[in-house]
Design an enzyme around this catalytic site. Structure first.
Site, PDB file in Angstrom:
ATOM      1  N   ARG A 119       0.830  -1.216   0.000  1.00 10.74           N
ATOM      2  CA  ARG A 119       0.000   0.000   0.000  1.00 10.74           C
ATOM      3  C   ARG A 119       0.862   1.262   0.000  1.00 10.74           C
ATOM      4  O   ARG A 119       1.980   1.260   0.510  1.00 10.74           O
ATOM      5  CB  ARG A 119      -0.952  -0.049   1.202  1.00 10.74           C
ATOM      6  CG  ARG A 119      -1.901  -1.231   1.068  1.00 10.74           C
ATOM      7  CD  ARG A 119      -2.822  -1.372   2.241  1.00 10.74           C
ATOM      8  NE  ARG A 119      -3.689  -0.214   2.391  1.00 10.74           N
ATOM      9  CZ  ARG A 119      -4.511  -0.046   3.423  1.00 10.74           C
ATOM     10  NH1 ARG A 119      -4.547  -0.934   4.392  1.00 10.74           N
ATOM     11  NH2 ARG A 119      -5.271   1.015   3.480  1.00 10.74           N
ATOM     12  N   ASP A 326     -15.281   2.882   3.359  1.00  9.75           N
ATOM     13  CA  ASP A 326     -15.245   1.509   3.855  1.00  9.75           C
ATOM     14  C   ASP A 326     -16.570   0.769   3.624  1.00  9.75           C
ATOM     15  O   ASP A 326     -16.642  -0.449   3.792  1.00  9.75           O
ATOM     16  CB  ASP A 326     -14.883   1.495   5.347  1.00  9.75           C
ATOM     17  CG  ASP A 326     -13.443   1.944   5.570  1.00  9.75           C
ATOM     18  OD1 ASP A 326     -12.634   1.875   4.623  1.00  9.75           O
ATOM     19  OD2 ASP A 326     -13.120   2.373   6.693  1.00  9.75           O
TER      20      ASP A 326
END
Ligand code: S3P
Length: 445
Positions: A119, A326
């Site tokens: 990431r 999310d």
């Protein structure tokens, strides 16, 4: 994990402590002077990783189930860790803690698991280097080696990406800087760091930008502050979202989700579900530890019928995406049960989460028989469509596992989610137990 459809979801659940708020509670308590007692701390592997890293930095921590006591020694209290800090799967642990250790006169090495090592970390390396930390990363990714300095240079920084983690990293580093650090945020993201700092009595400046969208946040360092005797973590609305989506569709459902965080930067999921035609009410609103909370009641339709959005097809794009980030996988799953489906754009950040959540969602939904178009920055799910049980790859991503855990309840036949039990521990270890506790017998029995 094998799952079969259920008739409805019925009952009351107290949501486990919010993951984002728990990280901040632990880190800010560790920087305060004195003892803070935290109730309903998240039992997620991510938050446990944060506690373990803080312990390696010399912070005294006691954990008794969901209650955690942290004894901080103030902003000058941390010590060089004896070895590498393992952030596991947790981007929040790595990015926020990097901001803290950047303001320390020692070297910290941080690693993560395979997913975290892929990431982007350049987004925090850049501002922290501008504040005077010396950071080595491999191609902008972990492992990170951070050589901090006791008194960082203050910085005025405009966020290049809508990210609460980057904002929080810079604000936390700002606590240790010598003067006023500013963060300019054009697209609002979750504000738990600002709220938690204010709860501890730290002043966080907020100024609108004249004639332009966005605002300027500021903290002035060195910021010395004392512990709060008691702190309570609200229930996690991002976990609640999965239960809400299931109950919105399954006929005869009635769920009461208690003590859920209703922070205005997180609560968009409730608005979107209402726009989709779901039946949701919020009661008992109050505030705990500077965060709004309440009970969410969600009821399903009388018979199994698709949701009907009152204002036409559901399209999500623009600034709201950062506040729903999310919840997008479960909203995509729900799209299969909505008249006109759902379209999501401006969500390229989803490709940089614990997995490429656009690709993982598209693949899983197609396996279950949905018609899905993948976009570089999102997806379009055609709806309504009857889902069929399938073998799903969770891509070792907790939110993909939970989204397809709900899809399985809505589908016909059996669904198998590879590695689901393991990966849900990242945010909600007892997700499947909670789900089973409110699930009624299979529809086809
Ligand atoms: C988080 C911020 C979001 C979110 C993540 C938790 C936080 O990430 O996706 O689950 O606690 O600050 P970004 O800031 O990278 O968007």
């Amino acid at each position: 994990m094998k799952l079969t459809p259920v008739q409805h979801l019925l009952g009351r659940l107290k949501m486990p402590g919010d993951k984002s708020v728990s990280h901040r509670a632990a880190m800010i308590s560790a920087l305060a002077k004195g003892q803070t007692y935290i109730e309903n701390f998240s039992s997620s592997a991510d938050c446990v990783a944060t506690l373990a890293c803080l312990q390696r930095l010399g912070v005294e921590i006691e954990r008794a189930g969901r209650n955690v006591t942290i004894i901080g020694e103030g902003i000058s209290g941390l010590r060089q860790p004896p070895d590498t800090l393992d952030c596991g799967n947790s981007g929040t642990t790595m990015r926020l803690l990097a901001g803290i250790v950047a303001g320390k006169d020692f070297t910290t090495r941080m690693v993560g698991d395979d997913s975290l090592s892929k990431r982007p970390m350049g987004r925090i390396v850049d501002p922290l280097q501008r504040m005077g930390a010396v950071i080595t990363a491999t191609d902008g990714r972990a492992p990170l080696e951070i050589k901090g300095r006791e008194s960082l240079w203050p910085l005025s920084y405009e966020l290049p990406v809508a990210s609460a983690q980057v904002k929080s990293c810079v604000l936390l580093a700002g606590l240790m800087a010598d003067g006023k650090t500013e963060v300019i945020e054009r697209t609002p993201t979750r504000d738990h760091t600002e709220r938690m700092l204010r709860y501890f009595g730290v002043q966080v400046g907020f100024e609108s930008l004249a004639g332009e969208p966005g605002y300027r946040l500021s903290v002035t360092g060195p910021a010395r502050f004392t512990a709060m005797e008691r702190l309570e973590i609200p229930g996690d609305i991002s976990t609640a979202a999965f239960f809400m989506a299931g109950a919105a569709v399954l006929p005869g459902s009635e769920l009461f989700l208690e003590n859920v965080g209703l922070n205005s930067t997180r609560v968009q999921i409730v608005d979107v579900l209402q726009r989709a035609g779901a039946n949701i009410e919020i009661t008992g609103q109050t505030e705990i530890s500077n965060e709004p909370v309440g009970t969410i009641r969600i009821t399903g339709p009388a018979t199994r019928t698709p949701l009907k959005p009152a204002l036409g097809p559901l399209v999500l794009s623009g600034p709201v995406i950062a506040q729903l980030i999310d919840e997008l996988p479960i909203l995509a799953v729900l799209g299969t049960q909505i008249e006109g489906g759902i379209t999501i754009h401006d969500a390229v950040e989803l490709r940089h989460k614990e997995s490429d959540r656009i690709a993982a969602t598209v693949k899983g939904l197609r396996a279950m028989g949905a018609l899905v178009e993948e976009h570089p920055d999102g997806l379009t799910v055609m709806g309504p469509v009857a889902l069929k049980g399938a073998l799903i790859d969770a891509h070792r991503d907790h939110r993909i596992a939970m989204a397809f855990g709900i899809a399985a309840l809505l589908a016909e036949g059996e669904t198998e989610i590879d590695g689901a039990e393991d990966c849900v521990s990242v945010s909600c270890p007892d997700f499947f137990e909670l789900l089973a506790s409110v699930s009624n017998e299979t529809a086809d029995e």
